[in-house]
Design a protein around this motif. Structure first.
Motif, short mmCIF file in Angstrom:
data_model
loop_
_atom_site.label_atom_id
_atom_site.label_comp_id
_atom_site.label_asym_id
_atom_site.label_seq_id
_atom_site.Cartn_x
_atom_site.Cartn_y
_atom_site.Cartn_z
N ALA A 29 31.89 36.11 61.11
CA ALA A 29 33.07 36.79 61.64
C ALA A 29 33.79 37.66 60.62
CB ALA A 29 34.06 35.75 62.20
N ASN A 30 33.56 37.40 59.33
CA ASN A 30 34.34 38.08 58.31
C ASN A 30 33.48 38.64 57.18
OD1 ASN A 30 37.31 37.29 59.02
ND2 ASN A 30 36.18 35.36 59.11
N ALA A 31 33.85 39.83 56.73
CA ALA A 31 33.34 40.31 55.44
C ALA A 31 34.16 39.59 54.37
CB ALA A 31 33.52 41.81 55.32
N VAL A 32 33.48 39.17 53.31
CA VAL A 32 34.09 38.33 52.29
C VAL A 32 34.09 39.07 50.95
CG1 VAL A 32 33.79 36.21 50.97
CG2 VAL A 32 33.45 36.19 53.43
N VAL A 33 35.23 39.05 50.28
CA VAL A 33 35.36 39.66 48.96
C VAL A 33 36.01 38.65 48.02
CG1 VAL A 33 36.37 41.53 47.60
CG2 VAL A 33 35.65 41.96 49.95
N ALA A 34 35.45 38.48 46.83
CA ALA A 34 36.06 37.63 45.81
C ALA A 34 35.95 38.32 44.46
CB ALA A 34 35.39 36.27 45.77
N TYR A 35 37.00 38.19 43.67
CA TYR A 35 36.99 38.73 42.31
C TYR A 35 37.70 37.74 41.39
CZ TYR A 35 37.95 41.60 38.22
OH TYR A 35 38.02 42.06 36.92
N PHE A 36 37.05 37.40 40.28
CA PHE A 36 37.69 36.50 39.32
C PHE A 36 37.65 37.11 37.92
CE2 PHE A 36 33.23 34.86 39.35
CZ PHE A 36 32.94 34.93 38.00
N ILE A 37 38.61 36.69 37.10
CA ILE A 37 38.63 37.07 35.69
C ILE A 37 38.70 35.82 34.85
CG2 ILE A 37 39.68 39.33 36.08
CD1 ILE A 37 42.37 38.19 35.21
N MET A 38 38.09 35.92 33.67
CA MET A 38 38.12 34.84 32.69
C MET A 38 38.57 35.44 31.37
SD MET A 38 34.55 32.91 33.73
CE MET A 38 35.05 31.27 33.20
N GLY A 39 38.82 34.58 30.37
CA GLY A 39 39.26 35.10 29.08
C GLY A 39 38.99 34.12 27.95
N ARG A 40 38.67 34.68 26.79
CA ARG A 40 38.52 33.87 25.58
C ARG A 40 39.65 34.13 24.60
NH1 ARG A 40 32.46 34.57 23.34
NH2 ARG A 40 33.26 36.68 23.01
N ASN A 213 38.23 28.64 30.41
CA ASN A 213 38.16 30.10 30.35
C ASN A 213 38.65 30.83 31.61
OD1 ASN A 213 37.02 30.13 27.73
ND2 ASN A 213 34.99 29.72 28.58
N LYS A 214 38.76 30.14 32.73
CA LYS A 214 39.17 30.84 33.95
C LYS A 214 40.63 31.26 33.87
CE LYS A 214 40.10 26.61 36.67
NZ LYS A 214 39.61 25.83 37.84
N VAL A 215 40.94 32.39 34.52
CA VAL A 215 42.30 32.95 34.46
C VAL A 215 42.86 33.16 35.87
CG1 VAL A 215 43.70 34.93 33.73
CG2 VAL A 215 41.89 34.05 32.24
N SER A 216 42.18 33.95 36.70
CA SER A 216 42.70 34.26 38.03
C SER A 216 41.56 34.52 39.01
CB SER A 216 43.60 35.51 37.99
OG SER A 216 44.77 35.28 37.21
N LEU A 217 41.88 34.30 40.30
CA LEU A 217 40.91 34.53 41.37
C LEU A 217 41.61 35.16 42.57
CD1 LEU A 217 38.19 34.02 42.94
CD2 LEU A 217 39.13 31.77 43.53
N PHE A 218 40.94 36.16 43.16
CA PHE A 218 41.39 36.78 44.40
C PHE A 218 40.28 36.65 45.43
CE2 PHE A 218 41.20 40.55 47.17
CZ PHE A 218 42.45 40.49 47.78
N VAL A 219 40.64 36.25 46.65
CA VAL A 219 39.68 36.15 47.75
C VAL A 219 40.27 36.83 48.98
CG1 VAL A 219 38.53 34.56 49.35
CG2 VAL A 219 38.60 34.03 46.92
N ARG A 220 39.44 37.59 49.68
CA ARG A 220 39.89 38.23 50.93
C ARG A 220 38.82 38.09 52.00
NH1 ARG A 220 42.82 43.89 50.75
NH2 ARG A 220 44.51 42.40 50.33
N TYR A 221 39.25 37.72 53.20
CA TYR A 221 38.41 37.76 54.40
C TYR A 221 38.88 38.96 55.22
CZ TYR A 221 36.03 33.19 54.10
OH TYR A 221 35.21 32.15 53.74
N ILE A 222 37.92 39.77 55.68
CA ILE A 222 38.22 40.93 56.52
C ILE A 222 37.52 40.74 57.85
CG2 ILE A 222 38.17 43.45 56.70
CD1 ILE A 222 37.58 43.46 53.62
#
Length: 238
Positions: A29-40, A213-222
């Protein structure tokens, strides 16, 4: 290429860097998008995602600790018409401006190369997903140095039409941790998207990322039927 388990693939290395997943939810039912960033580094870890219009932007969590903003502060997600753009740098704006001038995704990125952060030369990874008239398709791109050669940029674009339900494609900046960091190799990895909801999907990704190391995550269902969106942001700093 066999379809991989999402959690196993994301946790395969302690430092995949920044990552993009695009695909279709298990129910189709949905297109799925995810983006995450990490950091040292402290500068990379001192970030959060915040909503900006129909997209998001990175922001310093502690403004006093922000050093060089050039490669850490940008808009990872913007929306142009029916197309959602997601990238790991300010090439989000390059793609947006290119699409507005009638260029294709690939043409827009011809003006960009990998990041100038020697000796890593971090790849620029980018994706677009178009949802329109009850259909969707998506593309992923990586611009990377030729085995650390600062004078040579390799460009790869992968396009997916009529994506299958329950399948996503995963591309990230680094093959694994190291010094210098080795660039991602090969095609985007096919992943099984089995989550029953957007919250389950976000939790599965977040819990699979290295805790240090993880910092942030964004997830979207369209919604493929209507184009309406549902999004989540998870920040380690809060």
């Amino acid at each position: 290429m066999s379809i991989q388990n999402l959690s196993a693939e994301i946790s395969r290395t302690t430092y995949p860097g920044r990552g993009i997943i695009i695909g279709t939810s298990a129910d189709g039912a949905n297109a799925v998008v995810a983006y995450f960033i990490m950091g040292r580094s402290e500068n990379s870890r001192n970030r959060i995602f915040v909503t900006e219009g129909t997209g998001i932007r990175t922001q310093a969590f502690d403004q006093a600790k922000l050093k060089d903003p050039s490669l850490v502060i940008y808009a990872p997600v913007r929306v142009f018409g029916t197309t959602t753009i997601v990238t790991n740098g300010d090439q989000t704006d390059t793609v947006y401006e290119g699409l507005s001038r009638g260029l294709s995704f690939e043409q827009a990125l011809r003006s960009r190369e990998f990041e100038p952060d020697s000796p890593n030369f971090t790849p620029r990874i980018s994706g677009v997903v178009n949802v329109e008239n009850g259909k969707h398709d998506f593309s992923l791109s990586i611009l990377k140095s030729d085995d650390g050669d600062a004078a040579s940029c390799n460009r790869f674009t992968f396009s997916y039409e009529h994506p299958r339900a329950g399948i996503g494609r995963f591309i990230h900046t680094y093959e694994h941790d190291g010094n210098p960091l080795p660039s991602f190799c090969g095609e985007p990895v096919p992943l099984a998207l089995t989550a029953a909801s957007i919250d389950d999907f976000a939790s599965e990704i977040w819990n699979s990322l290295n805790a240090e190391n993880k910092v942030s995550l964004f997830v979207r269902y369209i919604s493929i039927a209507t184009g309406t969106t549902d999004s989540r942001i998870l920040n380690k700093n809060s």
